[in-house]
Design an enzyme around this catalytic site. Structure first.
Site, PDB file in Angstrom:
ATOM      1  CE  LYS A 168      -1.570   2.667   2.948  1.00 60.86           C
ATOM      2  NZ  LYS A 168      -1.327   3.916   2.174  1.00 60.86           N
ATOM      3  CD  GLU A 244      13.893   0.368   8.903  1.00 60.50           C
ATOM      4  OE1 GLU A 244      14.340   1.320   9.580  1.00 60.50           O
ATOM      5  OE2 GLU A 244      14.529  -0.676   8.686  1.00 60.50           O
ATOM      6  CB  CYS A 278      13.496   8.662   8.935  1.00 59.13           C
ATOM      7  SG  CYS A 278      14.333   7.728   7.665  1.00 59.13           S
ATOM      8  CD  GLU A 379      10.491  12.292  12.444  1.00 64.56           C
ATOM      9  OE1 GLU A 379       9.313  11.952  12.655  1.00 64.56           O
ATOM     10  OE2 GLU A 379      11.272  11.610  11.760  1.00 64.56           O
TER      11      GLU A 379
HETATM   12  P1  NAD Z   1       2.611   7.986   8.277  1.00 64.54           P
HETATM   13  O1  NAD Z   1       2.847   7.036   9.392  1.00 64.54           O
HETATM   14  O2  NAD Z   1       1.533   8.981   8.433  1.00 64.54           O
HETATM   15  O3  NAD Z   1       2.286   7.190   6.948  1.00 64.54           O
HETATM   16  C1  NAD Z   1       3.089   6.138   6.485  1.00 64.54           C
HETATM   17  C2  NAD Z   1       2.226   5.161   5.763  1.00 64.54           C
HETATM   18  O4  NAD Z   1       1.284   4.617   6.675  1.00 64.54           O
HETATM   19  C3  NAD Z   1       1.404   5.769   4.616  1.00 64.54           C
HETATM   20  O5  NAD Z   1       1.347   4.846   3.557  1.00 64.54           O
HETATM   21  C4  NAD Z   1       0.032   5.921   5.238  1.00 64.54           C
HETATM   22  O6  NAD Z   1      -1.005   5.848   4.310  1.00 64.54           O
HETATM   23  C5  NAD Z   1       0.002   4.708   6.148  1.00 64.54           C
HETATM   24  N1  NAD Z   1      -0.959   4.804   7.245  1.00 64.54           N
HETATM   25  C6  NAD Z   1      -1.262   5.885   7.996  1.00 64.54           C
HETATM   26  N2  NAD Z   1      -2.215   5.545   8.903  1.00 64.54           N
HETATM   27  C7  NAD Z   1      -2.509   4.242   8.708  1.00 64.54           C
HETATM   28  C8  NAD Z   1      -3.405   3.320   9.313  1.00 64.54           C
HETATM   29  N3  NAD Z   1      -4.203   3.679  10.322  1.00 64.54           N
HETATM   30  N4  NAD Z   1      -3.440   2.057   8.847  1.00 64.54           N
HETATM   31  C9  NAD Z   1      -2.641   1.683   7.830  1.00 64.54           C
HETATM   32  N5  NAD Z   1      -1.771   2.499   7.213  1.00 64.54           N
HETATM   33  C10 NAD Z   1      -1.707   3.768   7.652  1.00 64.54           C
HETATM   34  O7  NAD Z   1       4.021   8.636   7.999  1.00 64.54           O
HETATM   35  P2  NAD Z   1       4.398   9.642   6.851  1.00 64.54           P
HETATM   36  O8  NAD Z   1       3.991  10.988   7.310  1.00 64.54           O
HETATM   37  O9  NAD Z   1       3.902   9.166   5.530  1.00 64.54           O
HETATM   38  O10 NAD Z   1       5.989   9.500   6.814  1.00 64.54           O
HETATM   39  C11 NAD Z   1       6.805  10.258   7.615  1.00 64.54           C
HETATM   40  C12 NAD Z   1       7.356   9.433   8.744  1.00 64.54           C
HETATM   41  O11 NAD Z   1       8.039   8.300   8.230  1.00 64.54           O
HETATM   42  C13 NAD Z   1       8.378  10.186   9.547  1.00 64.54           C
HETATM   43  O12 NAD Z   1       8.175   9.997  10.928  1.00 64.54           O
HETATM   44  C14 NAD Z   1       9.700   9.563   9.115  1.00 64.54           C
HETATM   45  O13 NAD Z   1      10.716   9.691  10.056  1.00 64.54           O
HETATM   46  C15 NAD Z   1       9.297   8.162   8.845  1.00 64.54           C
HETATM   47  N6  NAD Z   1      10.238   7.490   7.935  1.00 64.54           N
HETATM   48  C16 NAD Z   1      11.054   6.545   8.453  1.00 64.54           C
HETATM   49  C17 NAD Z   1      11.971   5.911   7.636  1.00 64.54           C
HETATM   50  C18 NAD Z   1      12.871   4.857   8.208  1.00 64.54           C
HETATM   51  O14 NAD Z   1      13.451   4.114   7.447  1.00 64.54           O
HETATM   52  N7  NAD Z   1      12.999   4.743   9.514  1.00 64.54           N
HETATM   53  C19 NAD Z   1      12.059   6.233   6.291  1.00 64.54           C
HETATM   54  C20 NAD Z   1      11.215   7.212   5.777  1.00 64.54           C
HETATM   55  C21 NAD Z   1      10.298   7.830   6.635  1.00 64.54           C
END
Ligand code: NAD
Length: 475
Positions: A168, A244, A278, A379
């Site tokens: 997804k 992650e 991140c 963050e």
């Molecule tokens: P997010 O958690 O809002 O979304 C990430 C994914 O989760 C998206 O595909 C979103 O649609 C999905 N999602 C959100 N709510 C959900 C639910 N209730 N059920 C199922 N799926 C759901 O995060 P974001 O804003 O898209 O990304 C930013 C975050 O990602 C930051 O905190 C960043 O640090 C982190 N990040 C971490 C890494 C790593 O490797 N550690 C890499 C990139 C980004």
């Protein structure tokens, strides 16, 4: 969406708009999938697993190589699409496409290195065989900030191991995901081996991924709040989990480092992807002895970073993902200012002229940051460099470790003892020593504490998709 080898609409027939964050233009529409679509994709992956898991590693490697080749051939178009959909400057998009492609090439090679063991026993008439087998159907959820490499970092090892998958993509960047699945289709992956669902509301999809008995593993990249919630749901159903998550990276300049060199490194790192990474540094600790030179160099560098549409030449910082992201950055900077921080560069949103229809915040330097400020703990995910001047070398590692996150940390020093002490003492999964880019397909990437569970990349990355089976043989 791409399910069982075919491009399909959502069963509900609904779609959602995809926009360019630099100017608000609508650049496409994608299916707004729901639980029935996720279930259909899981069923396709479940059926395909029976044959895919029995292919040889050589067959899987050949297909991954083909996908890598196609990705390389299409790199220019993929980069343009990424800048249009996600906003990062075109050069940064090209770098991400190359980095993303490398996971396919590296795991094409690694597929052939998955090996078991033949072990002796304390009994003379017994032998043990350890066999590695794919875990099964993998459900993957990816973020918008690296809309291509975060997909291939999961797809490469999962497919190499012999798993099938359902992915997804983030609602802000489904077009990049579609372009990647076109590559897997054109490379000749059999129907059902890779499946893509898109959705405006991710919740029902997450519920299928964490509860459907046909799913063996959940792999998630995104925020700590969502990742820990989904990991909890999945663990309750005894699925394997890798997550992650977010970070709050310290960047420590020791007294023996060259503060000008360190400041150049910090400026290059901090503004990558407008700070929406991140592993972006969120606390820059500089020793008093080098503070003036460090801050002077950073002031000059940050002042030169040009914000704008990532398609324009010379732009170093593109838009943020949406209005909520701009508001979060503004809130953190305003809080720091109210609590006594100085802001020699930036410190406000950009909304005049060409910026009006996009989501922009000025490249910003904040000095005099203290531990009572929100930016010290939360963050930021924006183009803001917060500087803390410290005196006591013995306690700076404790200060750096004073976070519930544990993803990346950075150290500048010319002293080998300091380098080793910092490398061992920092409670972070990734430590860059005089190095602002400690990532590669060949190296394990991941965090400690609230930054996640598991590793992606390297030998560790494929182990996340393998079961270990023991055979006892009585002879
Ligand atoms: P997010 O958690 O809002 O979304 C990430 C994914 O989760 C998206 O595909 C979103 O649609 C999905 N999602 C959100 N709510 C959900 C639910 N209730 N059920 C199922 N799926 C759901 O995060 P974001 O804003 O898209 O990304 C930013 C975050 O990602 C930051 O905190 C960043 O640090 C982190 N990040 C971490 C890494 C790593 O490797 N550690 C890499 C990139 C980004």
């Amino acid at each position: 969406m791409y399910i069982n080898g075919a491009w399909v609409d959502a069963q509900s027939g609904e779609t959602f708009e995809v926009t360019n964050p630099a100017n608000g233009e609508v650049i496409g529409h994608m299916p707004a999938g729901g639980a029935p679509d996720a279930e259909a994709a899981v069923e396709a992956a479940h059926q395909a697993f029976k044959t895919w898991s029995n292919t040889t590693a050589y067959q899987r490697a050949d297909l991954l190589y083909r996908a890598w080749q196609l990705m390389t051939e299409r790199a220019g178009d993929l980069a343009q699409l990424m800048t249009t959909e996600q906003g990062k400057p075109l050069r940064a998009s090209r770098n991400e496409v190359n980095y993303g492609a490398d996971f396919l090439r590296w795991y094409a090679e690694e597929a052939k290195r998955v090996a078991g063991e033949w072990l002796p026993s304390s009994r003379a008439d017994q032998r043990f065989l350890v066999l590695k087998q794919p875990v099964g159907v993998v459900a993957a959820i990816t973020p918008w900030n690296y809309p291509i490499s975060m997909l291939t970092r999961k797809m490469g090892p999962a497919l190499a191991a012999g798993c099938t998958l359902v992915l997804k993509a983030a609602e802000a960047t489904p077009l990049c995901a579609k372009a990647i699945f076109e590559i897997f289709h054109d490379a000749g992956f059999p129907p059902g081996v890779v499946n893509l669902v898109t959705a405006l509301d991710p919740k029902p999809i997450g519920e299928v991924f964490t509860s459907d008995p046909r799913v063996a593993k959940l792999t998630f990249t995104g925020s700590t709040a969502v990742g820990s919630m989904l990991a909890g749901q999945a663990a309750g159903n005894l699925k394997r989990v890798s997550v992650e998550l977010g970070g709050h990276a310290p960047f420590i300049v020791f007294p023996d480092a060259d503060p000008v060199h360190a400041a150049k490194g910090a400026a290059a790192l901090k503004f990558l992807n407008s700070g929406q990474a991140c592993i972006s540094p969120n606390r820059l600790y500089v020793h008093t002895s080098g503070a003036d030179a460090f801050i002077a160099t950073l002031t000059e560098r940050v002042g030169k970073v040009k914000a704008g549409n990532g398609m324009s030449e010379g732009v170093g910082v593109g838009p943020l993902v949406n209005e909520a992201a701009v508001a979060k950055v503004a809130r953190q900077v305003d809080d720091a200012r109210d609590k006594g921080a100085a802001i020699p560069v930036g410190g406000s949103r950009l909304s005049d002229g060409d910026f009006a229809a996009g989501h922009f915040y000025a490249p910003t330097l904040v000095t005099g940051v203290t531990d009572d400020m929100v930016i010290y703990r939360e963050e930021t995910f924006g183009p803001v460099a917060p500087v803390i001047v410290y005196d006591d070398v013995d306690s700076v590692l404790d200060q750096a470790n004073d976070t519930h996150y544990g993803l990346a940390a950075y150290v500048y020093t010319q002293n080998i003892n300091t380098a080793f002490r910092a490398f061992e003492g920092l409670r972070f999964g990734i430590v860059g020593i005089n190095d602002v880019n400690p990532t590669s397909a060949s190296a394990p990437f991941g965090g400690m504490g609230d930054s996640g569970l598991g590793r992606e990349g390297g030998h560790e990355g494929i182990a996340e998709y393998l079961e270990v089976k023991l055979g006892g043989f009585s002879i």
